[in-house]
Design a protein around this motif. Structure first.
Motif, PDB file in Angstrom:
ATOM      1  N   VAL A  79       0.836  -1.202   0.000  1.00 19.46           N
ATOM      2  CA  VAL A  79       0.000   0.000   0.000  1.00 19.46           C
ATOM      3  C   VAL A  79       0.872   1.252   0.000  1.00 19.46           C
ATOM      4  O   VAL A  79       0.549   2.246  -0.664  1.00 19.46           O
ATOM      5  CB  VAL A  79      -0.942  -0.007   1.224  1.00 19.46           C
ATOM      6  N   ALA A  80       1.998   1.202   0.719  1.00 18.53           N
ATOM      7  CA  ALA A  80       2.880   2.366   0.824  1.00 18.53           C
ATOM      8  C   ALA A  80       3.410   2.810  -0.528  1.00 18.53           C
ATOM      9  O   ALA A  80       3.686   3.994  -0.735  1.00 18.53           O
ATOM     10  CB  ALA A  80       4.045   2.059   1.764  1.00 18.53           C
ATOM     11  N   THR A  81       3.572   1.874  -1.480  1.00 23.19           N
ATOM     12  CA  THR A  81       4.091   2.245  -2.799  1.00 23.19           C
ATOM     13  C   THR A  81       3.033   2.213  -3.890  1.00 23.19           C
ATOM     14  O   THR A  81       3.122   2.974  -4.860  1.00 23.19           O
ATOM     15  CB  THR A  81       5.274   1.331  -3.185  1.00 23.19           C
ATOM     16  N   VAL A  82       2.019   1.367  -3.765  1.00 21.01           N
ATOM     17  CA  VAL A  82       0.958   1.332  -4.772  1.00 21.01           C
ATOM     18  C   VAL A  82       0.108   2.597  -4.693  1.00 21.01           C
ATOM     19  O   VAL A  82      -0.292   3.148  -5.734  1.00 21.01           O
ATOM     20  CB  VAL A  82       0.078   0.084  -4.587  1.00 21.01           C
ATOM     21  N   GLY A  83      -0.149   3.075  -3.488  1.00 21.08           N
ATOM     22  CA  GLY A  83      -0.928   4.300  -3.335  1.00 21.08           C
ATOM     23  C   GLY A  83      -0.332   5.476  -4.095  1.00 21.08           C
ATOM     24  O   GLY A  83      -1.019   6.103  -4.918  1.00 21.08           O
ATOM     25  N   PRO A  84       0.944   5.797  -3.877  1.00 28.05           N
ATOM     26  CA  PRO A  84       1.555   6.877  -4.658  1.00 28.05           C
ATOM     27  C   PRO A  84       1.564   6.611  -6.161  1.00 28.05           C
ATOM     28  O   PRO A  84       1.431   7.542  -6.952  1.00 28.05           O
ATOM     29  CB  PRO A  84       2.986   6.935  -4.091  1.00 28.05           C
ATOM     30  N   GLN A  85       1.744   5.332  -6.579  1.00 29.41           N
ATOM     31  CA  GLN A  85       1.744   5.017  -8.009  1.00 29.41           C
ATOM     32  C   GLN A  85       0.411   5.360  -8.653  1.00 29.41           C
ATOM     33  O   GLN A  85       0.356   5.861  -9.776  1.00 29.41           O
ATOM     34  CB  GLN A  85       2.066   3.534  -8.217  1.00 29.41           C
ATOM     35  N   VAL A  86      -0.669   5.107  -7.945  1.00 33.98           N
ATOM     36  CA  VAL A  86      -1.989   5.442  -8.473  1.00 33.98           C
ATOM     37  C   VAL A  86      -2.109   6.937  -8.729  1.00 33.98           C
ATOM     38  O   VAL A  86      -2.834   7.377  -9.622  1.00 33.98           O
ATOM     39  CB  VAL A  86      -3.079   4.955  -7.488  1.00 33.98           C
ATOM     40  N   PHE A  87      -1.345   7.735  -7.966  1.00 27.26           N
ATOM     41  CA  PHE A  87      -1.384   9.181  -8.131  1.00 27.26           C
ATOM     42  C   PHE A  87      -0.124   9.718  -8.819  1.00 27.26           C
ATOM     43  O   PHE A  87       0.286  10.848  -8.612  1.00 27.26           O
ATOM     44  CB  PHE A  87      -1.600   9.853  -6.776  1.00 27.26           C
ATOM     45  N   GLY A  88       0.521   8.854  -9.625  1.00 27.16           N
ATOM     46  CA  GLY A  88       1.568   9.328 -10.510  1.00 27.16           C
ATOM     47  C   GLY A  88       2.988   9.149 -10.045  1.00 27.16           C
ATOM     48  O   GLY A  88       3.918   9.492 -10.774  1.00 27.16           O
ATOM     49  N   VAL A  89       3.216   8.593  -8.832  1.00 24.70           N
ATOM     50  CA  VAL A  89       4.576   8.397  -8.329  1.00 24.70           C
ATOM     51  C   VAL A  89       4.987   6.953  -8.590  1.00 24.70           C
ATOM     52  O   VAL A  89       4.305   6.026  -8.139  1.00 24.70           O
ATOM     53  CB  VAL A  89       4.663   8.701  -6.814  1.00 24.70           C
ATOM     54  N   PRO A  90       6.102   6.708  -9.307  1.00 20.39           N
ATOM     55  CA  PRO A  90       6.488   5.337  -9.681  1.00 20.39           C
ATOM     56  C   PRO A  90       6.677   4.424  -8.477  1.00 20.39           C
ATOM     57  O   PRO A  90       7.090   4.863  -7.396  1.00 20.39           O
ATOM     58  CB  PRO A  90       7.808   5.533 -10.435  1.00 20.39           C
ATOM     59  N   ILE A  91       6.382   3.138  -8.659  1.00 19.04           N
ATOM     60  CA  ILE A  91       6.558   2.130  -7.617  1.00 19.04           C
ATOM     61  C   ILE A  91       8.042   1.967  -7.302  1.00 19.04           C
ATOM     62  O   ILE A  91       8.875   1.882  -8.198  1.00 19.04           O
ATOM     63  CB  ILE A  91       5.958   0.785  -8.052  1.00 19.04           C
ATOM     64  N   SER A  92       8.357   1.924  -6.014  1.00 16.52           N
ATOM     65  CA  SER A  92       9.735   1.737  -5.572  1.00 16.52           C
ATOM     66  C   SER A  92       9.740   0.744  -4.422  1.00 16.52           C
ATOM     67  O   SER A  92       9.123   0.989  -3.372  1.00 16.52           O
ATOM     68  CB  SER A  92      10.350   3.071  -5.121  1.00 16.52           C
ATOM     69  N   VAL A  93      10.437  -0.383  -4.613  1.00 15.83           N
ATOM     70  CA  VAL A  93      10.534  -1.384  -3.552  1.00 15.83           C
ATOM     71  C   VAL A  93      11.265  -0.803  -2.347  1.00 15.83           C
ATOM     72  O   VAL A  93      10.875  -1.029  -1.198  1.00 15.83           O
ATOM     73  CB  VAL A  93      11.249  -2.644  -4.075  1.00 15.83           C
ATOM     74  N   ARG A  94      12.323  -0.045  -2.601  1.00 14.44           N
ATOM     75  CA  ARG A  94      13.084   0.558  -1.502  1.00 14.44           C
ATOM     76  C   ARG A  94      12.214   1.520  -0.701  1.00 14.44           C
ATOM     77  O   ARG A  94      12.243   1.512   0.530  1.00 14.44           O
ATOM     78  CB  ARG A  94      14.300   1.293  -2.059  1.00 14.44           C
ATOM     79  N   PHE A  95      11.425   2.341  -1.398  1.00 19.98           N
ATOM     80  CA  PHE A  95      10.542   3.278  -0.705  1.00 19.98           C
ATOM     81  C   PHE A  95       9.490   2.534   0.114  1.00 19.98           C
ATOM     82  O   PHE A  95       9.151   2.942   1.232  1.00 19.98           O
ATOM     83  CB  PHE A  95       9.858   4.196  -1.715  1.00 19.98           C
ATOM     84  N   ALA A  96       8.972   1.431  -0.443  1.00 18.02           N
ATOM     85  CA  ALA A  96       7.951   0.650   0.260  1.00 18.02           C
ATOM     86  C   ALA A  96       8.504   0.083   1.562  1.00 18.02           C
ATOM     87  O   ALA A  96       7.864   0.179   2.621  1.00 18.02           O
ATOM     88  CB  ALA A  96       7.449  -0.471  -0.633  1.00 18.02           C
ATOM     89  N   LEU A  97       9.701  -0.491   1.513  1.00 21.31           N
ATOM     90  CA  LEU A  97      10.307  -1.068   2.706  1.00 21.31           C
ATOM     91  C   LEU A  97      10.683   0.014   3.710  1.00 21.31           C
ATOM     92  O   LEU A  97      10.550  -0.179   4.929  1.00 21.31           O
ATOM     93  CB  LEU A  97      11.541  -1.889   2.320  1.00 21.31           C
ATOM     94  N   LYS A  98      11.147   1.141   3.214  1.00 25.20           N
ATOM     95  CA  LYS A  98      11.495   2.247   4.101  1.00 25.20           C
ATOM     96  C   LYS A  98      10.260   2.793   4.804  1.00 25.20           C
ATOM     97  O   LYS A  98      10.284   3.068   6.008  1.00 25.20           O
ATOM     98  CB  LYS A  98      12.185   3.354   3.296  1.00 25.20           C
ATOM     99  N   SER A  99       9.166   2.944   4.054  1.00 26.19           N
ATOM    100  CA  SER A  99       7.924   3.433   4.653  1.00 26.19           C
ATOM    101  C   SER A  99       7.389   2.458   5.690  1.00 26.19           C
ATOM    102  O   SER A  99       6.892   2.869   6.749  1.00 26.19           O
ATOM    103  CB  SER A  99       6.874   3.650   3.553  1.00 26.19           C
ATOM    104  N   LEU A 100       7.492   1.161   5.390  1.00 24.31           N
ATOM    105  CA  LEU A 100       7.055   0.159   6.357  1.00 24.31           C
ATOM    106  C   LEU A 100       7.893   0.233   7.624  1.00 24.31           C
ATOM    107  O   LEU A 100       7.359   0.149   8.736  1.00 24.31           O
ATOM    108  CB  LEU A 100       7.161  -1.239   5.742  1.00 24.31           C
ATOM    109  N   GLY A 101       9.207   0.387   7.468  1.00 22.94           N
ATOM    110  CA  GLY A 101      10.088   0.429   8.629  1.00 22.94           C
ATOM    111  C   GLY A 101       9.818   1.593   9.550  1.00 22.94           C
ATOM    112  O   GLY A 101       9.979   1.481  10.773  1.00 22.94           O
TER     113      GLY A 101
END
Length: 275
Positions: A79-101
């Motif tokens: 959700v941390a990375t798919v949400g921004p992608q829906v609004f134009g921000v590319p999916i990032s695995v690193r960003f997703a893990l960082k946001s979760l942490g």
């Protein structure tokens, strides 16, 4: 989030529409989504295998507890990375893990409490998760403060959202289980035909104890349990995306995003005519 930046059409959807959109979204972003899923599926499968190898029997229940924990983490990261992608921000695995942490401890605490309350109290887990199922969206997409989480979840349940979520959860979970079971049967057939090493079906002997043989394999065999979880992980991104789009649908219904978008488009049109 800016509604005009949304890459999916802003409209109300049925649960079938959310599932269809989940398939379409997964098709476009399959590689990063599967990479992100693998970050949780691999350690989960290894841990389940080690546990099964140590226990030798009654592996299924503790393995599903492990799966529930890791899938909860995967849900938050996705959700941390798919949400921004829906609004134009590319999916990032690193960003997703960082946001979760950043909010992992609070998320694990609240998510575990909700799940345990559904198992331990009179209300079944389904009815608890119909209210709390959008916890990842509230915590990682909306970034709601800890003391406002329950109020935000209750707000999402307004306007018939709670009863709608109950039906949607039943549909999505049923679809998930059927989808995963179909994959498991395909793996079983391929393993038997190509490698001459069937997983379950080809190892059973017709007789009065065939049902006991099946349940024994499912409950006690670490290999069978790991493959079962593999099929759940392979189908996880699609069903989680569908549930995320159910969240967007509820926000559209509660906040009238579709009307807001029409007003903004009309405003731009009028400005262009007057210029």
């Amino acid at each position: 989030m800016k509604v005009e930046d949304c890459i999916v059409s802003v409209e109300r959807r049925t649960v079938g529409g959310c599932l269809d959109l989940g398939f379409v979204f997964f098709r476009h972003f399959a590689l990063p989504l599967m990479q992100l899923t693998a970050c949780f599926a691999i350690p989960c499968s290894v841990l389940v295998w080690l546990l099964g190898d140590a226990m030798r029997h009654d592996v299924f229940v503790p393995s599903m507890v492990i799966f529930a924990f890791f899938s909860m983490l995967a849900s938050g990261a996705m959700v941390a990375t798919v949400g921004p992608q829906v609004f134009g921000v590319p999916i990032s695995v690193r960003f997703a893990l960082k946001s979760l942490g950043k909010r992992a401890l609070a998320y694990i605490l609240v998510g575990t409490i909700f799940r345990l309350s559904g198992l331990c109290l009179v209300l079944p887990l389904l009815f608890v998760m119909a209210w709390a199922g959008h916890l990842p969206e509230v915590m990682f997409l909306e970034r709601t403060s800890f003391n406002q989480i329950s109020q935000r979840l209750s707000w999402l349940g307004k306007g018939g959202g709670y009863s709608r979520n109950v039906g949607r959860l039943i549909t999505i979970v049923s679809f998930w289980l059927l989808f995963a079971f179909g994959l498991f049967m395909i793996f079983d057939v391929i393993s038997g035909m190509v490698f001459n090493a069937p997983i379950v079906a080809g190892t059973l002997v017709a007789g009065p104890d065939w049902w006991d043989d099946i349940t024994s394999r499912l409950l006690d065999d670490p290999l069978v349990v790991v493959i079962l979880q593999l099929t759940l992980w392979l189908t996880f991104p699609i069903v989680r995306l569908a549930w995320f789009f159910c969240y967007l649908d509820q926000r559209i219904r509660n906040e009238c995003w579709d009307l807001e978008l029409q007003f903004r488009v009309e405003s731009i049109r009028l400005q262009e005519q007057s210029s």
